[in-house]
Design a protein around this motif. Structure first.
Motif, PDB file in Angstrom:
ATOM      1  N   GLY A   9      15.984  -7.556  15.306  1.00 21.26           N
ATOM      2  CA  GLY A   9      14.646  -7.605  14.741  1.00 21.26           C
ATOM      3  C   GLY A   9      14.484  -8.709  13.710  1.00 21.26           C
ATOM      4  O   GLY A   9      15.314  -9.619  13.609  1.00 21.26           O
ATOM      5  N   HIS A  71      15.211  -4.515  18.999  1.00 17.21           N
ATOM      6  CA  HIS A  71      15.001  -3.793  17.749  1.00 17.21           C
ATOM      7  C   HIS A  71      13.804  -4.356  16.995  1.00 17.21           C
ATOM      8  O   HIS A  71      13.625  -5.579  16.932  1.00 17.21           O
ATOM      9  CB  HIS A  71      16.260  -3.909  16.877  1.00 17.21           C
ATOM     10  CG  HIS A  71      16.077  -3.411  15.477  1.00 17.21           C
ATOM     11  ND1 HIS A  71      16.074  -4.255  14.382  1.00 17.21           N
ATOM     12  CD2 HIS A  71      15.862  -2.162  14.995  1.00 17.21           C
ATOM     13  CE1 HIS A  71      15.888  -3.532  13.285  1.00 17.21           C
ATOM     14  NE2 HIS A  71      15.756  -2.264  13.629  1.00 17.21           N
ATOM     15  N   SER A  72      12.983  -3.485  16.469  1.00 22.17           N
ATOM     16  CA  SER A  72      11.929  -3.836  15.514  1.00 22.17           C
ATOM     17  C   SER A  72      11.066  -5.000  16.020  1.00 22.17           C
ATOM     18  O   SER A  72      10.574  -4.983  17.152  1.00 22.17           O
ATOM     19  CB  SER A  72      12.580  -4.162  14.166  1.00 22.17           C
ATOM     20  OG  SER A  72      11.628  -4.364  13.162  1.00 22.17           O
ATOM     21  N   GLY A  73      10.898  -6.038  15.187  1.00 22.69           N
ATOM     22  CA  GLY A  73      10.040  -7.163  15.547  1.00 22.69           C
ATOM     23  C   GLY A  73      10.523  -7.955  16.735  1.00 22.69           C
ATOM     24  O   GLY A  73       9.760  -8.735  17.321  1.00 22.69           O
ATOM     25  N   GLY A  74      11.794  -7.775  17.122  1.00 22.97           N
ATOM     26  CA  GLY A  74      12.294  -8.422  18.332  1.00 22.97           C
ATOM     27  C   GLY A  74      11.635  -7.904  19.593  1.00 22.97           C
ATOM     28  O   GLY A  74      11.744  -8.520  20.659  1.00 22.97           O
ATOM     29  N   TYR A  94      13.529  -0.006  23.520  1.00 25.19           N
ATOM     30  CA  TYR A  94      12.984  -0.436  22.234  1.00 25.19           C
ATOM     31  C   TYR A  94      13.510   0.492  21.148  1.00 25.19           C
ATOM     32  O   TYR A  94      13.412   1.718  21.271  1.00 25.19           O
ATOM     33  CB  TYR A  94      11.455  -0.394  22.257  1.00 25.19           C
ATOM     34  CG  TYR A  94      10.823  -1.371  23.213  1.00 25.19           C
ATOM     35  CD1 TYR A  94      10.609  -2.692  22.847  1.00 25.19           C
ATOM     36  CD2 TYR A  94      10.430  -0.972  24.496  1.00 25.19           C
ATOM     37  CE1 TYR A  94      10.029  -3.594  23.724  1.00 25.19           C
ATOM     38  CE2 TYR A  94       9.853  -1.868  25.378  1.00 25.19           C
ATOM     39  CZ  TYR A  94       9.655  -3.178  24.993  1.00 25.19           C
ATOM     40  OH  TYR A  94       9.086  -4.065  25.865  1.00 25.19           O
ATOM     41  N   SER A  97      10.689   0.291  17.726  1.00 23.91           N
ATOM     42  CA  SER A  97       9.885  -0.840  18.163  1.00 23.91           C
ATOM     43  C   SER A  97       9.022  -0.392  19.325  1.00 23.91           C
ATOM     44  O   SER A  97       9.016   0.788  19.698  1.00 23.91           O
ATOM     45  CB  SER A  97      10.817  -1.995  18.568  1.00 23.91           C
ATOM     46  OG  SER A  97      10.080  -3.149  18.917  1.00 23.91           O
ATOM     47  N   ASN A 130       9.249   0.401   6.556  1.00 23.11           N
ATOM     48  CA  ASN A 130      10.601   0.207   7.081  1.00 23.11           C
ATOM     49  C   ASN A 130      11.600   0.989   6.234  1.00 23.11           C
ATOM     50  O   ASN A 130      12.025   0.550   5.174  1.00 23.11           O
ATOM     51  CB  ASN A 130      10.964  -1.282   7.067  1.00 23.11           C
ATOM     52  CG  ASN A 130      10.057  -2.086   7.963  1.00 23.11           C
ATOM     53  OD1 ASN A 130       9.816  -1.720   9.110  1.00 23.11           O
ATOM     54  ND2 ASN A 130       9.525  -3.172   7.441  1.00 23.11           N
ATOM     55  N   GLU A 150      11.455 -15.462   9.071  1.00 25.22           N
ATOM     56  CA  GLU A 150      10.859 -15.569  10.401  1.00 25.22           C
ATOM     57  C   GLU A 150       9.872 -16.734  10.445  1.00 25.22           C
ATOM     58  O   GLU A 150       8.988 -16.833   9.587  1.00 25.22           O
ATOM     59  CB  GLU A 150      10.112 -14.287  10.761  1.00 25.22           C
ATOM     60  CG  GLU A 150      10.993 -13.100  11.038  1.00 25.22           C
ATOM     61  CD  GLU A 150      11.729 -13.213  12.355  1.00 25.22           C
ATOM     62  OE1 GLU A 150      11.201 -13.853  13.285  1.00 25.22           O
ATOM     63  OE2 GLU A 150      12.828 -12.643  12.455  1.00 25.22           O
ATOM     64  N   HIS A 213      15.225   2.477   9.571  1.00 22.59           N
ATOM     65  CA  HIS A 213      14.758   1.434  10.487  1.00 22.59           C
ATOM     66  C   HIS A 213      15.888   0.570  11.047  1.00 22.59           C
ATOM     67  O   HIS A 213      15.677  -0.166  12.005  1.00 22.59           O
ATOM     68  CB  HIS A 213      13.749   0.545   9.748  1.00 22.59           C
ATOM     69  CG  HIS A 213      13.079  -0.466  10.621  1.00 22.59           C
ATOM     70  ND1 HIS A 213      12.331  -0.137  11.734  1.00 22.59           N
ATOM     71  CD2 HIS A 213      13.055  -1.827  10.550  1.00 22.59           C
ATOM     72  CE1 HIS A 213      11.862  -1.227  12.297  1.00 22.59           C
ATOM     73  NE2 HIS A 213      12.290  -2.275  11.613  1.00 22.59           N
ATOM     74  N   TRP A 214      17.072   0.680  10.480  1.00 22.86           N
ATOM     75  CA  TRP A 214      18.195  -0.135  10.928  1.00 22.86           C
ATOM     76  C   TRP A 214      19.354   0.753  11.398  1.00 22.86           C
ATOM     77  O   TRP A 214      20.414   0.814  10.767  1.00 22.86           O
ATOM     78  CB  TRP A 214      18.638  -1.096   9.818  1.00 22.86           C
ATOM     79  CG  TRP A 214      17.635  -2.184   9.588  1.00 22.86           C
ATOM     80  CD1 TRP A 214      17.564  -3.377  10.252  1.00 22.86           C
ATOM     81  CD2 TRP A 214      16.543  -2.189   8.674  1.00 22.86           C
ATOM     82  NE1 TRP A 214      16.498  -4.118   9.804  1.00 22.86           N
ATOM     83  CE2 TRP A 214      15.854  -3.422   8.818  1.00 22.86           C
ATOM     84  CE3 TRP A 214      16.071  -1.266   7.721  1.00 22.86           C
ATOM     85  CZ2 TRP A 214      14.728  -3.750   8.076  1.00 22.86           C
ATOM     86  CZ3 TRP A 214      14.951  -1.593   6.975  1.00 22.86           C
ATOM     87  CH2 TRP A 214      14.293  -2.819   7.155  1.00 22.86           C
TER      88      TRP A 214
END
Length: 233
Positions: A9, A71-74, A94, A97, A130, A150, A213-214
């Motif tokens: 992510g 993961h997440s924003g990925g 996902y 996500s 998050n 990012e 979130h991780w």
């Protein structure tokens, strides 16, 4: 055994998956973790990365049918990759996500900023929804030390998808960590959160792994076991 491609992510490189990848390999899976374009701190051109270049990197890494784990924003680049080359992905998973809908930007108010860095404080990170649950000081220190901002062409860009429905037929699993699956389904159905809206079009399964979130750091073994089981059905 399954062949998996792990996509991290926001702010993360392939290193974020090291422990999960090692566990999966011990279980017999073939695993490749990828650092997406724009997230290599040593790349002088990294801020020119876009969702499209990230998606193309994912497609190129999946040179045979692959279980794509995002993961997440990925998840935005991952979903675009399935739109570009549906035939290369046997399943998409996902993690905290979702497949981002057409026209949605992950950070819509980025404006003219060139990038989107990890917030200065952990309180700011949690304020955006998050959860840091399960992370210790060593996890946070490594995260802070290795985080890469990012690029705007990723964080602030609206996703552009084709009209082809092919990507919608890929078997899809959503692993819910900081949000329980019942809440994700509620947000999906209500339309309150655009991030989950595309899930209305996909016959996805929803699995719970309660943590933050991780989960690749907070529940490494549990996440690896879940990924192995889903990928090897």
């Amino acid at each position: 055994m399954a062949r998996m491609l792990l996509v991290p992510g926001f702010w993360l490189g392939a290193w974020a998956w090291d422990e999960v990848a090692a566990d999966l390999r011990q279980r017999g899976d073939e695993v490749l973790a990828i650092t997406l374009p724009g997230l290599d701190a040593d790349d002088p051109e990294r801020l020119s990365a876009t969702l499209e270049t990230q998606a193309q990197a994912i497609v190129e890494a999946a040179d045979e049918p692959t279980v794509l784990v995002a993961h997440s924003g990925g998840g935005a680049a991952a979903y675009l990759a399935t739109d570009l080359a549906q035939e290369r992905f046997s399943r998409v998973i996902y993690i905290d996500s979702a497949p981002v809908p057409e026209g949605h930007a992950l950070i819509p108010k980025l404006g003219a900023r060139p990038d989107f860095p990890l917030p200065d404080t952990w309180e700011e990170v949690e304020a955006t929804g998050n959860s840091l649950a399960g992370l210790d000081e060593a996890d946070l220190a490594r995260f802070r030390e290795r985080a890469v901002s990012e690029p705007a062409g990723v964080a602030g860009a609206a996703l552009k998808l084709s009209d082809s429905p092919a990507r919608l037929s890929i078997p899809t699993t959503v692993i819910c960590t900081s949000y329980p699956s019942d809440l994700v389904k509620q947000l999906r159905d209500s339309g309150e959160e655009p991030f989950f809206r595309e899930l209305r079009r996909i016959d996805a399964e929803y699995l719970d792994l309660p943590t933050g979130h991780w989960p690749m750091w907070s529940k490494t073994a549990e996440l690896a076991e879940l990924l192995h089981d889903v990928a090897n059905r």
